[in-house]
Every structure is written in structure tokens, then in C-alpha cells.
Scaffold this active site. Structure first.
Site, short mmCIF file in Angstrom:
data_model
loop_
_atom_site.label_atom_id
_atom_site.label_comp_id
_atom_site.label_asym_id
_atom_site.label_seq_id
_atom_site.Cartn_x
_atom_site.Cartn_y
_atom_site.Cartn_z
N ASN A 45 0.82 -1.21 0.00
CA ASN A 45 0.00 0.00 0.00
C ASN A 45 0.86 1.26 0.00
OD1 ASN A 45 0.61 -0.94 2.66
ND2 ASN A 45 -0.94 0.40 3.53
N GLU A 47 0.32 5.35 0.70
CA GLU A 47 -0.61 6.35 1.21
C GLU A 47 -0.20 7.76 0.79
OE1 GLU A 47 -0.81 5.61 5.44
OE2 GLU A 47 -2.06 3.82 5.12
N CYS A 56 -4.31 0.67 -2.30
CA CYS A 56 -4.11 -0.58 -1.56
C CYS A 56 -3.06 -1.46 -2.21
CB CYS A 56 -5.42 -1.37 -1.51
SG CYS A 56 -6.73 -0.60 -0.59
N GLU A 58 -3.24 -4.57 -2.96
CA GLU A 58 -3.80 -5.45 -4.00
C GLU A 58 -3.82 -4.75 -5.35
OE1 GLU A 58 -5.00 -4.76 -0.99
OE2 GLU A 58 -6.43 -6.28 -0.31
N CYS A 89 -10.60 -4.41 0.27
CA CYS A 89 -11.68 -3.42 0.29
C CYS A 89 -12.56 -3.58 -0.96
CB CYS A 89 -11.10 -2.01 0.36
SG CYS A 89 -10.43 -1.43 -1.21
N CYS A 92 -10.86 -2.82 -4.40
CA CYS A 92 -9.97 -3.90 -4.85
C CYS A 92 -10.77 -5.11 -5.32
CB CYS A 92 -9.01 -4.29 -3.73
SG CYS A 92 -7.78 -3.01 -3.39
N1 THU Z 1 -5.21 -1.44 2.73
C1 THU Z 1 -4.67 -2.27 1.79
O1 THU Z 1 -3.61 -1.99 1.23
N2 THU Z 1 -5.34 -3.41 1.48
C2 THU Z 1 -6.43 -3.87 2.14
O2 THU Z 1 -6.91 -4.96 1.85
C3 THU Z 1 -7.04 -3.06 3.20
C4 THU Z 1 -6.49 -1.69 3.36
C5 THU Z 1 -4.46 -0.25 3.12
C6 THU Z 1 -4.97 1.07 2.66
C7 THU Z 1 -4.38 2.01 3.69
O3 THU Z 1 -3.08 2.37 3.29
C8 THU Z 1 -4.28 1.17 4.94
O4 THU Z 1 -4.42 -0.16 4.54
C9 THU Z 1 -5.32 1.52 5.98
O5 THU Z 1 -6.59 1.48 5.45
#
Ligand code: THU
Length: 134
Positions: A45, A47, A56, A58, A89, A92
Site C-alpha cells: 500500500n 498512502e 491498496c 492489492e 476493500c 480492490c
Molecule cells: N489497505 C490495503 O492496502 N489493502 C487492504 O486490503 C485493506 C487496506 C491499506 C490502505 C491504507 O493504506 C491502509 O491499509 C489503511 O486502510
């Protein structure tokens, strides 16, 4: 025949997780997407200070694979440090249903990587949006 098995794919997701850019949530997620030809594409991920731009793990892995020309996928492993692992999420799930509809999804807590929960994309997103044909 892909050479990477479920635990191998989880291991690669754990390695990818180390490169997560999550300064805001501190919640690091790693993903490893297995193509039908055996190649693995990883992601973590990323941000943004403008939170909504966050991507994310994925989707990073999927975009990585798609933009190198891969089209067929058999599995994706997702790891994060939360009991039972983090479920993908909705965004994804939609993208995976469009580009990797037959992939199995392996979910694991990064502290307990040998315990893996397994889902199909169809289980995770029944009734996905499909673009209407003209
Ligand atoms: N996140 C993912 O990368 N994949 C998931 O399946 C759930 C959430 C990340 C997004 C964000 O950077 C952090 O987790 C918190 O939501």
C-alpha cells in the site's frame, strides 16, 4: 504450471509488505499476485497526505502485473498485521473481479503466516459491476 504455492505466495507478500508506504495509518499491507504463467507481481500500500489518493497493496500488485502485459491470474496473497488478516476493500474486489476473476484470494496475518484463509473473487464480490455492452 505455476511453481509458486500458497505458502510461497504468502512469503512473497510478506516481503512486499516491507516496502509499504503507510506513514499515516502505519498499517502495512503486502500483496503477491500469481499469473497463470508462474510469474509473481508484488505490491504494497502507498498512502498520500490527501488520504483518498491512497492505493491498496492489492491494486498496486494488480496494476504492476497488468502494465507489464499479464492478463491471466490464478491467485493473490494479501498479508497485514491484524488478527485473521485484512480482507480486500470494495474497490480492490471490483478490480480483481474485472481482471482476475478466477484468482483465489489467500489472506493471512503477517504474524501468523502459516494460517491462511482462502476465498474466491466471486465469494468476495457477488454481482460485480460489469460495463454494459453497446
Ligand atoms: N489497505 C490495503 O492496502 N489493502 C487492504 O486490503 C485493506 C487496506 C491499506 C490502505 C491504507 O493504506 C491502509 O491499509 C489503511 O486502510
Amino acid at each position: 504450471m505455476p511453481k509458486v504455492n500458497k505458502n510461497g505466495l504468502i512469503k512473497l507478500a510478506l516481503k512486499a509488505r516491507q516496502k509499504a508506504c503507510a506513514p499515516y495509518s502505519k498499517f502495512k499491507v503486502g500483496a503477491a499476485l500469481l499469473a497463470a504463467n508462474g510469474k509473481v507481481f508484488t505490491g504494497a500500500n502507498v498512502e498520500s497526505a490527501s488520504y483518498g489518493l491512497t492505493c491498496c497493496a492489492e491494486r498496486v500488485a494488480l496494476f504492476h502485473a497488468l502494465t507489464t502485459g499479464e492478463k491471466h491470474f490464478t491467485a493473490i496473497a494479501v498479508v497485514a498485521r491484524i488478527d485473521g488478516g485484512a480482507m480486500p476493500c470494495g474497490a480492490c474486489r471490483q478490480l480483481l473481479s474485472e481482471y482476475a476473476p478466477d484468482a483465489l484470494v489467500f489472506i493471512s496475518d503477517s504474524d501468523h503466516p502459516s494460517a491462511v484463509r482462502e476465498f474466491t473473487i466471486r465469494e468476495l464480490l457477488p454481482g460485480a459491476f460489469v460495463f454494459p455492452q453497446a
